[in-house]
Write an enzyme that holds these catalytic residues in place. Sequence first.
Site, PDB file in Angstrom:
ATOM      1  N   HIS A 238      83.398  22.927 -42.699  1.00 16.47           N
ATOM      2  CA  HIS A 238      84.746  22.386 -42.848  1.00 16.47           C
ATOM      3  C   HIS A 238      84.761  20.875 -42.668  1.00 16.47           C
ATOM      4  O   HIS A 238      85.442  20.155 -43.414  1.00 16.47           O
ATOM      5  CB  HIS A 238      85.684  23.051 -41.830  1.00 16.47           C
ATOM      6  CG  HIS A 238      86.157  24.401 -42.265  1.00 16.47           C
ATOM      7  ND1 HIS A 238      86.965  24.596 -43.366  1.00 16.47           N
ATOM      8  CD2 HIS A 238      85.936  25.638 -41.739  1.00 16.47           C
ATOM      9  CE1 HIS A 238      87.232  25.882 -43.499  1.00 16.47           C
ATOM     10  NE2 HIS A 238      86.613  26.551 -42.527  1.00 16.47           N
ATOM     11  N   LEU A 240      82.367  18.794 -43.221  1.00 18.86           N
ATOM     12  CA  LEU A 240      81.684  18.095 -44.323  1.00 18.86           C
ATOM     13  C   LEU A 240      82.546  18.004 -45.568  1.00 18.86           C
ATOM     14  O   LEU A 240      82.304  17.133 -46.431  1.00 18.86           O
ATOM     15  CB  LEU A 240      80.372  18.815 -44.651  1.00 18.86           C
ATOM     16  CG  LEU A 240      79.238  18.649 -43.649  1.00 18.86           C
ATOM     17  CD1 LEU A 240      78.034  19.476 -44.075  1.00 18.86           C
ATOM     18  CD2 LEU A 240      78.837  17.181 -43.518  1.00 18.86           C
ATOM     19  N   ARG A 351      71.594  34.787 -61.802  1.00 15.37           N
ATOM     20  CA  ARG A 351      71.225  33.367 -61.842  1.00 15.37           C
ATOM     21  C   ARG A 351      69.980  33.103 -61.001  1.00 15.37           C
ATOM     22  O   ARG A 351      69.182  32.219 -61.341  1.00 15.37           O
ATOM     23  CB  ARG A 351      72.395  32.515 -61.363  1.00 15.37           C
ATOM     24  CG  ARG A 351      73.572  32.548 -62.326  1.00 15.37           C
ATOM     25  CD  ARG A 351      74.716  31.658 -61.887  1.00 15.37           C
ATOM     26  NE  ARG A 351      75.836  31.769 -62.818  1.00 15.37           N
ATOM     27  CZ  ARG A 351      75.938  31.111 -63.967  1.00 15.37           C
ATOM     28  NH1 ARG A 351      74.962  30.280 -64.320  1.00 15.37           N
ATOM     29  NH2 ARG A 351      76.976  31.266 -64.760  1.00 15.37           N
ATOM     30  N   THR A 400      60.144  31.255 -49.893  1.00 13.16           N
ATOM     31  CA  THR A 400      58.694  31.434 -49.846  1.00 13.16           C
ATOM     32  C   THR A 400      58.039  30.233 -50.483  1.00 13.16           C
ATOM     33  O   THR A 400      58.650  29.505 -51.249  1.00 13.16           O
ATOM     34  CB  THR A 400      58.262  32.713 -50.594  1.00 13.16           C
ATOM     35  OG1 THR A 400      58.637  32.592 -51.968  1.00 13.16           O
ATOM     36  CG2 THR A 400      58.935  33.936 -49.990  1.00 13.16           C
TER      37      THR A 400
END
Length: 449
Positions: A238, A240, A351, A400
């Site tokens: 919030h 930021l 995506r 990873t």
Amino acid sequence: MRLFWKLFLILMITLALTAGVSTWLSQKWLTENQFIETRLASMESYGETALSIFEAEGDAALRQWLRHSSRTLHFRGMLLDQHGKRVVKRRISENMRPLADRVLKENKRITVIRPPMLAVAIPLQGQSESFYWIARSRLSPEQLRKGGEYQLLIRLISALLAIVFISWLLTRMFTRPIRLLQNTTEQLGRGKLAARTPQVISNRKDELGDLANSFDTMAEQLNGLINSHKQLLRDISHELRSPLARLQVALELARNVSGDKAGEELDRIGKESERLNELIGEVLTLARFEEGSVQAEHKPIQLDNMLNGIADDATFEAEAMGKSVKVSSIEACTVIGDSLWLGRALDNVVRNAIRHTPTGTGVLISLILQGNQAHITVRDSGPGVPEENLTDLFEPFFRTSEARERHSGGHGLGLAIAQRAVKFHHGHISAINHKDGGLKITIGLPLSK
């Protein structure tokens, strides 16, 4: 009371009970032996009487006494001469023959104890020759009960009851509290941070009670840390948003002032600010799921239409990177849920697959029905993920070294949000490495009834 003293008391009680039962059984055993020995001694003494009657009055008097004794004294006896023949001139019965042969051969006292049958055979010395006396008696049910016929059964039952008693005490003292602690631990492991040990354990004044209190203290601290972590993420996200909005305003002002002199640099700043804004939005979304504050609708959703729409939208992004999105085996079905959150979960998975499939390859999407569930699979053609990291893919900010580097895009939150959205719809999501290469994400959702 500490466990040492509890165990001490249990063992003392058990030993006392065992000693009492053993004493009682021993007394019963002595009573049985005394009864049998008395019975055998009586039958043996009848031999002296029979011999005296025979030598004083003859075989007729002996026959009459034996007949009377069988009715009143409840035994059958016979007097044999030194050659093994009955002195009353009758044949030896078959059930008495083995005992007669044995006493003739061994010439000593022989007893047979096979409840309810008792038998005795003894050598006797008359006035002028040797004789043998054989007597046989059958105990009545009342005599058997007095004599302890069921001692073995009583001993077994007593031992079994003692074992059951000790097992019940130990189970009540150890197994049940440990099982309750295990259940509470499993609840805490499933994310139920409010799980605490039952008071029946935490109120104990022994080591198990100490363990339960330590567990509750740990759970309290863990709950506080996780809630603080969630609160920190939410507050930072919030906070930021405001400087990010001012940064975008300042960026537009800088574009107007500089014109084309710093266009490339300003475009880069704009792109990074958009990624930062997207990251903040995802963190806030994840925090809402973690807090359980997501408000969702429960309406029928045509899942095949939604998946086709997501695939069409993803195709434009994939083609711009030299990749493709293919749809196969799409079966019509309806689920109940919120189209916004379910669509976002599917879009994140698709995506994510596009980002990690190499250029020149594609993503394969399918929807099939199995029983009362719809199964959606999204497979890319990338390098896959190490087997030990498959379950970690759905953890926030997990990456990873090979499959999820930062240069591939994304923030490590897409699959985490997808997992929570799918669980919110009572479904499940999992990841496996396909045998032909690439990562395959499977989503299962319950069909509308």
